[in-house]
Design a protein around this motif. Structure first.
Motif, short mmCIF file in Angstrom:
data_model
loop_
_atom_site.label_atom_id
_atom_site.label_comp_id
_atom_site.label_asym_id
_atom_site.label_seq_id
_atom_site.Cartn_x
_atom_site.Cartn_y
_atom_site.Cartn_z
N GLY A 20 0.80 -1.22 0.00
CA GLY A 20 0.00 0.00 0.00
C GLY A 20 0.83 1.26 0.00
O GLY A 20 0.48 2.24 0.67
N LEU A 21 1.92 1.26 -0.77
CA LEU A 21 2.84 2.40 -0.77
C LEU A 21 2.62 3.35 -1.94
O LEU A 21 3.41 4.28 -2.13
N GLN A 22 1.55 3.12 -2.73
CA GLN A 22 1.33 4.00 -3.87
C GLN A 22 1.00 5.40 -3.36
O GLN A 22 0.31 5.58 -2.35
N SER A 23 1.50 6.37 -4.09
CA SER A 23 1.18 7.75 -3.72
C SER A 23 -0.28 8.03 -4.05
O SER A 23 -0.79 7.64 -5.10
N LYS A 24 -0.96 8.69 -3.14
CA LYS A 24 -2.39 8.98 -3.31
C LYS A 24 -2.56 10.43 -3.73
O LYS A 24 -1.88 11.33 -3.22
N PRO A 25 -3.45 10.70 -4.68
CA PRO A 25 -3.67 12.08 -5.13
C PRO A 25 -4.23 12.93 -4.00
O PRO A 25 -5.05 12.48 -3.20
N THR A 26 -3.74 14.14 -3.90
CA THR A 26 -4.21 15.05 -2.85
C THR A 26 -5.32 15.97 -3.34
O THR A 26 -5.98 16.63 -2.55
N ARG A 27 -5.50 16.01 -4.64
CA ARG A 27 -6.54 16.86 -5.22
C ARG A 27 -7.37 16.07 -6.21
O ARG A 27 -7.02 14.96 -6.60
N THR A 34 -10.62 1.10 -6.16
CA THR A 34 -9.51 0.91 -5.24
C THR A 34 -8.82 -0.41 -5.60
O THR A 34 -9.42 -1.28 -6.23
N VAL A 35 -7.57 -0.55 -5.20
CA VAL A 35 -6.85 -1.79 -5.46
C VAL A 35 -7.56 -2.98 -4.81
O VAL A 35 -7.73 -4.03 -5.45
N PRO A 36 -7.99 -2.89 -3.54
CA PRO A 36 -8.70 -4.03 -2.94
C PRO A 36 -9.95 -4.44 -3.71
O PRO A 36 -10.23 -5.64 -3.84
N ARG A 37 -10.68 -3.48 -4.24
CA ARG A 37 -11.88 -3.82 -5.01
C ARG A 37 -11.51 -4.53 -6.31
O ARG A 37 -12.17 -5.49 -6.73
N ILE A 38 -10.46 -4.06 -6.95
CA ILE A 38 -10.00 -4.71 -8.18
C ILE A 38 -9.55 -6.14 -7.89
O ILE A 38 -9.89 -7.08 -8.63
N VAL A 39 -8.79 -6.31 -6.82
CA VAL A 39 -8.30 -7.64 -6.45
C VAL A 39 -9.46 -8.56 -6.10
O VAL A 39 -9.47 -9.73 -6.48
N GLU A 40 -10.44 -8.05 -5.37
CA GLU A 40 -11.61 -8.85 -5.01
C GLU A 40 -12.32 -9.36 -6.26
O GLU A 40 -12.73 -10.52 -6.33
N THR A 41 -12.45 -8.51 -7.26
CA THR A 41 -13.09 -8.91 -8.51
C THR A 41 -12.25 -9.94 -9.25
O THR A 41 -12.78 -10.93 -9.77
N ALA A 42 -10.95 -9.73 -9.29
CA ALA A 42 -10.06 -10.69 -9.96
C ALA A 42 -10.13 -12.05 -9.28
O ALA A 42 -10.14 -13.10 -9.95
N LEU A 43 -10.18 -12.05 -7.96
CA LEU A 43 -10.27 -13.31 -7.22
C LEU A 43 -11.59 -14.03 -7.51
O LEU A 43 -11.62 -15.25 -7.64
N ARG A 44 -12.64 -13.28 -7.63
CA ARG A 44 -13.94 -13.89 -7.91
C ARG A 44 -13.92 -14.58 -9.28
O ARG A 44 -14.45 -15.69 -9.42
N VAL A 45 -13.30 -13.96 -10.26
CA VAL A 45 -13.20 -14.56 -11.59
C VAL A 45 -12.32 -15.80 -11.54
O VAL A 45 -12.67 -16.86 -12.06
N ALA A 46 -11.16 -15.69 -10.90
CA ALA A 46 -10.22 -16.81 -10.85
C ALA A 46 -10.80 -17.99 -10.09
O ALA A 46 -10.63 -19.15 -10.48
N ASP A 47 -11.48 -17.73 -8.98
CA ASP A 47 -12.08 -18.81 -8.19
C ASP A 47 -13.16 -19.55 -8.99
O ASP A 47 -13.29 -20.77 -8.89
N ALA A 48 -13.92 -18.81 -9.77
CA ALA A 48 -15.05 -19.40 -10.49
C ALA A 48 -14.63 -20.06 -11.80
O ALA A 48 -15.17 -21.12 -12.17
N ALA A 67 -10.47 -1.01 -19.75
CA ALA A 67 -9.22 -1.60 -19.30
C ALA A 67 -8.20 -0.54 -18.93
O ALA A 67 -7.44 -0.70 -17.96
N MET A 68 -8.17 0.57 -19.66
CA MET A 68 -7.20 1.62 -19.38
C MET A 68 -7.42 2.23 -18.00
O MET A 68 -6.46 2.69 -17.36
N THR A 69 -8.65 2.19 -17.53
CA THR A 69 -8.93 2.70 -16.18
C THR A 69 -8.21 1.88 -15.13
O THR A 69 -7.66 2.42 -14.16
N LEU A 70 -8.20 0.55 -15.32
CA LEU A 70 -7.54 -0.32 -14.34
C LEU A 70 -6.04 -0.08 -14.28
O LEU A 70 -5.43 -0.22 -13.21
N TYR A 71 -5.45 0.28 -15.43
CA TYR A 71 -4.00 0.49 -15.45
C TYR A 71 -3.57 1.70 -14.61
O TYR A 71 -2.39 1.87 -14.33
N ARG A 72 -4.53 2.52 -14.21
CA ARG A 72 -4.20 3.62 -13.30
C ARG A 72 -3.94 3.11 -11.89
O ARG A 72 -3.30 3.79 -11.10
N TYR A 73 -4.45 1.91 -11.63
CA TYR A 73 -4.34 1.34 -10.28
C TYR A 73 -3.38 0.15 -10.23
O TYR A 73 -2.68 -0.04 -9.24
#
Length: 251
Positions: A20-27, A34-48, A67-73
């Motif tokens: 969790g060391l990514q710099s967070k935007p201040t403005r 969020t990264v946890p939400r992306i990971v949760e979705t990836a896990l759901r696909v992989a598990d199924a 897809a380009m939106t995910l590359y921001r995270y």
């Protein structure tokens, strides 16, 4: 199984995600994802559907973004797999077991087995370069405590843990493959055995293969299948622990 590899991405970016060391935007507006939400979705696909079905584009589709939106995270699939692994490792209860080293290593084996069975796609990821996240480190620390102070050197402690985990990995692979063939063929092991049984008398040559005929028949009768993963796991784990016991007894 399609093979993936942990540690295949940018090490710096993977460690930033893992800790969790990514710099967070201040403005600006609050990030939509969020990264946890992306990971949760990836896990759901992989598990199924397995790891082959998990891609940046698939996860983006599940989240309703491009897809380009995910590359921001997340920089890419390799880094995402690293975080998925560490997230799943966080499911281990890491209980302290009363008793001797054998009871503790037995717990290590069984909890790792449960994790593999809950997430079979773990078998598709080679971890010779492990994702050095907080949950992996906690897992390794817990596993090493099982053999701390029993008479092993540090190198032997690491090797004992690796031996148990390697055994579990192989045993679970057999169990997952057995379950997969039932799912894909629609035929249970018992049905498969019953279909072959009438033919065995015709093709079986007990004089040429006396041991194979005798033992194979005994196993088939015992388990209604050519192999039982539960029995195999229990037998093999006991023998692995026996081997470590023999090493300790020799000292």
């Amino acid at each position: 199984m399609n093979q993936e590899y942990s540690g295949g991405g940018d090490p710096a970016k993977s460690l930033e995600l893992l800790w969790g060391l990514q710099s967070k935007p201040t403005r600006g507006p609050k990030p939509a994802l969020t990264v946890p939400r992306i990971v949760e979705t990836a896990l759901r696909v992989a598990d199924a559907e397995g790891l082959a079905a998990m891609s940046i584009r698939r996860v983006a589709d599940e989240l309703g973004v491009g897809a380009m939106t995910l590359y921001r995270y997340v920089p890419g699939k390799n880094e995402l797999i690293d975080v998925m692994l560490d997230t799943v490792y966080g499911e281990l209860p890491l209980r302290e077991v009363e008793g001797d080293w054998r009871a503790r290593l037995d717990e290590v084996a069984r909890e790792n087995r449960k994790l593999y069975l809950a997430h079979p796609w773990l078998l598709q990821v080679a971890t010779s370069r492990p994702p050095l996240g907080p949950n992996l480190m906690a897992k390794y620390e817990w596993e090493l405590r099982a053999v701390e102070g029993i008479g092993l050197t540090d190198v032997e402690m690491d090797a004992a843990v690796a031996l148990v985990n390697g055994y579990v990995h192989g045993a679970v692979r057999s169990a997952v493959e057995a379950a997969t063939v039932i799912q894909r063929t629609g035929i249970t092991d018992k049905q498969w055995w019953e279909a072959h049984e009438p033919l065995l008398d015709k093709i079986g040559d007990t004089k040429r293969f006396p041991l194979a005929s005798r033992v194979g028949t005994t196993v088939g009768i015992e388990f209604d299948a050519p192999y039982d993963s539960e029995h195999g796991f229990e037998f093999g784990l006991a023998r692995v622990l026996d081997g470590i016991a023999t090493l300790l007894d020799g000292r």
